[in-house]
Design a protein around this motif. Structure first.
Motif, PDB file in Angstrom:
ATOM      1  N   UNK A 127     -22.409 -23.880 -32.619  1.00 47.99           N
ATOM      2  CA  UNK A 127     -21.701 -22.608 -32.407  1.00 47.99           C
ATOM      3  C   UNK A 127     -20.177 -22.799 -32.381  1.00 47.99           C
ATOM      4  N   UNK A 128     -19.709 -23.870 -33.025  1.00 45.98           N
ATOM      5  CA  UNK A 128     -18.274 -24.153 -33.037  1.00 45.98           C
ATOM      6  C   UNK A 128     -17.483 -23.011 -33.669  1.00 45.98           C
ATOM      7  N   UNK A 129     -17.984 -22.498 -34.792  1.00 48.65           N
ATOM      8  CA  UNK A 129     -17.286 -21.417 -35.485  1.00 48.65           C
ATOM      9  C   UNK A 129     -17.268 -20.143 -34.642  1.00 48.65           C
ATOM     10  N   UNK A 130     -18.350 -19.887 -33.937  1.00 51.29           N
ATOM     11  CA  UNK A 130     -18.435 -18.712 -33.064  1.00 51.29           C
ATOM     12  C   UNK A 130     -17.313 -18.740 -32.024  1.00 51.29           C
ATOM     13  N   UNK A 131     -17.166 -19.861 -31.329  1.00 49.76           N
ATOM     14  CA  UNK A 131     -16.140 -19.970 -30.296  1.00 49.76           C
ATOM     15  C   UNK A 131     -14.742 -19.954 -30.906  1.00 49.76           C
ATOM     16  N   UNK A 132     -14.623 -20.525 -32.108  1.00 46.24           N
ATOM     17  CA  UNK A 132     -13.335 -20.491 -32.802  1.00 46.24           C
ATOM     18  C   UNK A 132     -12.927 -19.053 -33.103  1.00 46.24           C
ATOM     19  N   UNK A 133     -13.886 -18.248 -33.550  1.00 45.61           N
ATOM     20  CA  UNK A 133     -13.600 -16.845 -33.862  1.00 45.61           C
ATOM     21  C   UNK A 133     -13.206 -16.070 -32.608  1.00 45.61           C
ATOM     22  N   UNK A 134     -13.839 -16.370 -31.496  1.00 48.36           N
ATOM     23  CA  UNK A 134     -13.489 -15.692 -30.247  1.00 48.36           C
ATOM     24  C   UNK A 134     -12.069 -16.044 -29.820  1.00 48.36           C
ATOM     25  N   UNK A 135     -11.712 -17.307 -29.934  1.00 45.60           N
ATOM     26  CA  UNK A 135     -10.344 -17.712 -29.587  1.00 45.60           C
ATOM     27  C   UNK A 135      -9.330 -17.070 -30.530  1.00 45.60           C
ATOM     28  N   UNK A 136      -9.705 -17.003 -31.779  1.00 47.26           N
ATOM     29  CA  UNK A 136      -8.821 -16.451 -32.804  1.00 47.26           C
ATOM     30  C   UNK A 136      -8.553 -14.961 -32.576  1.00 47.26           C
ATOM     31  N   UNK A 158      -9.857 -21.286 -46.125  1.00 46.60           N
ATOM     32  CA  UNK A 158     -11.230 -21.369 -46.634  1.00 46.60           C
ATOM     33  C   UNK A 158     -11.635 -22.803 -46.944  1.00 46.60           C
ATOM     34  N   UNK A 159     -10.710 -23.562 -47.532  1.00 46.88           N
ATOM     35  CA  UNK A 159     -11.047 -24.937 -47.896  1.00 46.88           C
ATOM     36  C   UNK A 159     -11.394 -25.770 -46.665  1.00 46.88           C
ATOM     37  N   UNK A 160     -10.627 -25.590 -45.599  1.00 50.72           N
ATOM     38  CA  UNK A 160     -10.898 -26.322 -44.362  1.00 50.72           C
ATOM     39  C   UNK A 160     -12.256 -25.934 -43.783  1.00 50.72           C
ATOM     40  N   UNK A 161     -12.560 -24.636 -43.811  1.00 51.06           N
ATOM     41  CA  UNK A 161     -13.826 -24.162 -43.241  1.00 51.06           C
ATOM     42  C   UNK A 161     -15.029 -24.679 -44.027  1.00 51.06           C
ATOM     43  N   UNK A 162     -14.966 -24.558 -45.336  1.00 50.52           N
ATOM     44  CA  UNK A 162     -16.132 -24.850 -46.166  1.00 50.52           C
ATOM     45  C   UNK A 162     -16.361 -26.331 -46.419  1.00 50.52           C
ATOM     46  N   UNK A 163     -15.410 -27.170 -46.007  1.00 49.41           N
ATOM     47  CA  UNK A 163     -15.646 -28.618 -46.113  1.00 49.41           C
ATOM     48  C   UNK A 163     -16.459 -29.139 -44.936  1.00 49.41           C
ATOM     49  N   UNK A 164     -16.658 -28.320 -43.923  1.00 52.12           N
ATOM     50  CA  UNK A 164     -17.477 -28.720 -42.788  1.00 52.12           C
ATOM     51  C   UNK A 164     -18.964 -28.614 -43.158  1.00 52.12           C
ATOM     52  N   UNK A 165     -19.804 -29.422 -42.544  1.00 55.95           N
ATOM     53  CA  UNK A 165     -21.238 -29.441 -42.899  1.00 55.95           C
ATOM     54  C   UNK A 165     -22.017 -28.272 -42.314  1.00 55.95           C
ATOM     55  N   UNK A 166     -21.613 -27.064 -42.670  1.00 55.66           N
ATOM     56  CA  UNK A 166     -22.354 -25.876 -42.238  1.00 55.66           C
ATOM     57  C   UNK A 166     -22.585 -24.989 -43.455  1.00 55.66           C
ATOM     58  N   UNK A 167     -23.728 -24.346 -43.504  1.00 53.35           N
ATOM     59  CA  UNK A 167     -24.070 -23.506 -44.645  1.00 53.35           C
ATOM     60  C   UNK A 167     -23.307 -22.187 -44.579  1.00 53.35           C
ATOM     61  N   UNK A 168     -23.255 -21.513 -45.711  1.00 59.65           N
ATOM     62  CA  UNK A 168     -22.590 -20.212 -45.737  1.00 59.65           C
ATOM     63  C   UNK A 168     -23.381 -19.183 -44.929  1.00 59.65           C
ATOM     64  N   UNK A 169     -24.681 -19.350 -44.895  1.00 61.37           N
ATOM     65  CA  UNK A 169     -25.490 -18.448 -44.073  1.00 61.37           C
ATOM     66  C   UNK A 169     -25.097 -18.581 -42.605  1.00 61.37           C
ATOM     67  N   UNK A 170     -24.867 -19.809 -42.174  1.00 65.78           N
ATOM     68  CA  UNK A 170     -24.451 -20.019 -40.791  1.00 65.78           C
ATOM     69  C   UNK A 170     -23.051 -19.473 -40.543  1.00 65.78           C
ATOM     70  N   UNK A 171     -22.167 -19.593 -41.530  1.00 67.21           N
ATOM     71  CA  UNK A 171     -20.824 -19.025 -41.392  1.00 67.21           C
ATOM     72  C   UNK A 171     -20.912 -17.518 -41.148  1.00 67.21           C
TER      73      UNK A 171
END
Length: 262
Positions: free
Chosen positions: A1-10, A104-117
């Motif tokens: 849930x790293x992206x989730x918490x990142x979005x909340x901080x953002x 986008x490049x930074x986000x999509x280089x992480x090992x998470x699927x687009x569905x999870x994004x």
């Protein structure tokens, strides 16, 4: 849930601004009511005689001289439009911001699927809507207790629930649109929120446009109906939930195959 918490901080600044602004306006709306009670009967009669204007905002269905009538119109419109704008801004920027901000490049280089994004960004949008509503409800209920007016708590909470559902619908639809954008969609989000609000006014004014109530989510957040009837207009709510599901499905479908510019 790293992206989730990142979005909340953002998004914490926008969340704080909208929560503070809407809570402040609703709190003031409630707190000034006792100072206006002497004139409320005259104001209610005046609005009742204003014909099309009264019908447009549902003022012909409520007694403006009673607190619940006053709350349903004044506070309901403030919460409705303010919450819709917040939801639209959250949704329209959710999936397009990475290209706009060149991250986008930074986000999509992480090992998470687009569905999870898509999933984590959607959950972050919903969490922010819920947080905003909790803050606004708390301030409003405290203001009602402070002035000591007689309020139907169940109806007040139903009005807030209706607006939360409306915000989820608008956020979901703009979330779906966001997946198709490559840049800033601010104008689209704000335009959609204002457009849906005016469709509700139009549907109240002209008999031949009643079908618009199935399009705009403001139809099931109508404070005059909720206060007068003590329930939601479920037929419009079901249509809104269907549109929300279409928005989420469109986001998943488009974002998974989208050529994202970095």
């Amino acid at each position: 849930m790293t992206l989730f918490w990142h979005e909340l901080r953002r998004g914490r600044l926008m969340l704080a601004v909208f929560t503070g602004a809407i809570a402040f306006m609703l709190g003031i709306c409630v707190l000034i009511y006792p100072e206006m009670t002497g004139e409320m009967a005259e104001i209610s009669n005046m609005f009742a005689d204003m014909g099309a204007f009264s019908e447009a905002f549902g003022m012909d269905q409520l007694n403006f001289g009673e607190f619940m009538g006053y709350f349903g119109i004044e506070c309901g419109n403030t919460l409705g439009l303010g919450g819709a704008l917040f939801a639209a801004l959250l949704g329209i920027g959710a999936l397009a911001k990475e290209e706009k901000d060149k991250t986008a490049e930074f986000l999509l280089t992480h090992p998470i699927s687009r569905t999870r994004v898509v999933t984590e960004k959607l959950l972050a949008v919903l969490a922010q809507l819920l947080a905003m509503n909790v803050g606004v409800v708390a301030v409003t209920l405290l203001a009602i207790l402070a002035v000591g007016v007689e309020a139907n708590t169940a109806t007040v909470l139903l009005l807030f629930l209706a607006n939360l559902l409306m915000q989820i619908e608008i956020a979901a639809v703009t979330f779906g649109i966001s997946a198709f954008l490559h840049g800033n969609g601010l104008g689209i989000g704000l335009g959609l929120a204002f457009g849906l609000y005016f469709l509700q006014i139009l549907s109240n004014l002209i008999d031949g446009t009643k079908f618009l109530k199935f399009i705009t989510p403001f139809s099931y957040t109508d404070g005059s109906y909720i206060v007068a009837q003590g329930k939601l207009e479920v037929k419009y709510l079901f249509t809104g939930l269907a549109l929300a599901l279409v928005g989420v499905a469109a986001a998943l479908w488009q974002y998974r195959k989208k050529d994202i510019a970095s």
